[in-house]
Design a protein around this motif. Sequence first.
Motif, mmCIF file in Angstrom:
data_model
loop_
_atom_site.group_PDB
_atom_site.id
_atom_site.type_symbol
_atom_site.label_atom_id
_atom_site.label_comp_id
_atom_site.label_asym_id
_atom_site.label_seq_id
_atom_site.Cartn_x
_atom_site.Cartn_y
_atom_site.Cartn_z
ATOM 1 N N HIS A 116 43.297 32.947 43.915
ATOM 2 C CA HIS A 116 42.728 34.203 43.430
ATOM 3 C C HIS A 116 41.973 35.015 44.461
ATOM 4 C CE1 HIS A 116 42.540 31.333 39.825
ATOM 5 N NE2 HIS A 116 43.531 32.152 39.564
ATOM 6 N N THR A 117 41.467 34.366 45.509
ATOM 7 C CA THR A 117 40.590 35.095 46.427
ATOM 8 C C THR A 117 40.892 34.793 47.879
ATOM 9 O OG1 THR A 117 38.907 33.340 46.394
ATOM 10 C CG2 THR A 117 38.626 35.145 44.823
ATOM 11 N N ALA B 262 47.315 32.956 39.038
ATOM 12 C CA ALA B 262 47.141 34.295 38.462
ATOM 13 C C ALA B 262 48.447 34.645 37.764
ATOM 14 C CB ALA B 262 46.817 35.315 39.542
ATOM 15 N N SER C 11 33.419 34.910 37.661
ATOM 16 C CA SER C 11 34.857 34.747 37.478
ATOM 17 C C SER C 11 35.334 33.305 37.403
ATOM 18 C CB SER C 11 35.602 35.453 38.619
ATOM 19 O OG SER C 11 35.363 34.785 39.859
ATOM 20 N N ASN D 203 45.389 26.795 40.690
ATOM 21 C CA ASN D 203 44.804 28.132 40.800
ATOM 22 C C ASN D 203 45.906 29.173 40.645
ATOM 23 O OD1 ASN D 203 42.054 27.288 41.442
ATOM 24 N ND2 ASN D 203 42.928 26.564 43.371
ATOM 25 N N ASP E 216 44.129 38.142 39.785
ATOM 26 C CA ASP E 216 43.331 37.665 40.908
ATOM 27 C C ASP E 216 42.299 38.735 41.260
ATOM 28 O OD1 ASP E 216 44.630 39.623 42.451
ATOM 29 O OD2 ASP E 216 45.920 38.189 43.496
ATOM 30 N N PHE F 285 36.937 32.265 40.040
ATOM 31 C CA PHE F 285 38.123 32.366 40.872
ATOM 32 C C PHE F 285 38.295 31.078 41.684
ATOM 33 C CE2 PHE F 285 37.670 37.265 41.212
ATOM 34 C CZ PHE F 285 38.653 37.482 40.241
ATOM 35 N N ASP F 286 39.514 30.606 41.770
ATOM 36 C CA ASP F 286 39.883 29.421 42.566
ATOM 37 C C ASP F 286 39.169 28.150 42.105
ATOM 38 O OD1 ASP F 286 41.810 30.570 44.313
ATOM 39 O OD2 ASP F 286 40.190 31.552 45.401
#
Length: 404
Positions: free
Chosen positions: A95-96, A52, A355, A50, A366, A357-358
């Motif tokens: 990212h989160t 960014a 997204s 993960n 991110d 994300f993760d």
Amino acid sequence: MSVLTTGDRATHPLWRRILRWTAFGAAALAAVALIAFLTWFPRFVDRRLNVADPAGPYAASPDAEALHQTLRVADLHADLLLWTRDPLVRGTSGHTDVPRLLAGNVAVEVFSAVTKVPWGLNYERNPSDSDLLTALVIAQRWPPRTWASTRARALYEAAKLHDAARRSDGRLVVVRSSAELAAFLERRRVAPATVAGILALEGLHVLEGDPRHLDPLFAAGFRIMGLAHFFDNAVAGSAHGEAKGGLTTVGRDVVRRMEEQRILVDLAHASPAAMRDVLAMTSRPVVVSHTGVQATCPGPRNLSDDLLRAVARTGGVIGIGFWDGAVCETDPASIARAIRHAADVAGVDHVGLGSDFDGATRLSFDATGLVQVTEALMAVGFTSDEIRLIMGENVIRLLLEALP
């Protein structure tokens, strides 16, 4: 120096001492290896998968910053719950987390429970009889009940989100109904530093072929459910599976039960045949939580124009992803280009953010960098009102209409 016989070695004090120290050394090495496995391995995997790049902070024009701060951003897919990070602590990897979502002005985030990933993961063809997450689950010290049960993993991930909400002093609220979402949005007008979390499920293999298993998942708060992940299951074929078939008989029963319970059907990762089967029988909107479009980035799980239109006809929303498999190049301009095409084909009312994300993804920002998507949408000609829809209002409208 005398030579010890085999019998002498068993009783000689020096030999016994050597054996004891050898056993101690082996045990010590095993303990060090176990500690490394339990502490270093999960963090290594998270940081490696993960990413960014570049890291923040992320700049945007004053006009984009000003517009972005007026938005209610909603994202249809993030996999934070799979990892060891505390959702309430601002992390240095991935990212989160709640602080970064708030910094990105996210009002609504869909948190997905990932429960199984096949060995040799690829986009083209995966069997269903292996699982590389087991080692990660054990290394992350999840309860033993989760080691061999994907359903237990889903319920554990749901419990993680509920626990974070309880500890958050109101910064994170888990939403399970349209009334709860409406109440949250009203509160957010005066307390903007809050984010609503909605639970989603990535793949109905967790049902183990029994539609009745929907009930405990619904009780745990799951309101969006993907039919398949990276492999075929007893409900539906995957775009990455071996057979890539449509809905099974069990799958049709599951979809009917989901509609009765007002659970949103998510077509992300589903095979085209399974998508068409759902679209032919559904009486409710569907989502494609994280995807791309074939026109800007060909790939086995990205949507054709026909499928874009078909999802729009249900009143649903297509979440455009940020990773390379969805948009080929992960820069904001490529994301905006995919959104532009999806909006031109399906209509601007049916496009949102997805997204991933993760999700073991390498992205160019991110959650704190979502303003760059706003700026990229401005650059491809969307109006402020259209950007407001794409960045969140389409998803919020759908959830208000479709949740129980």
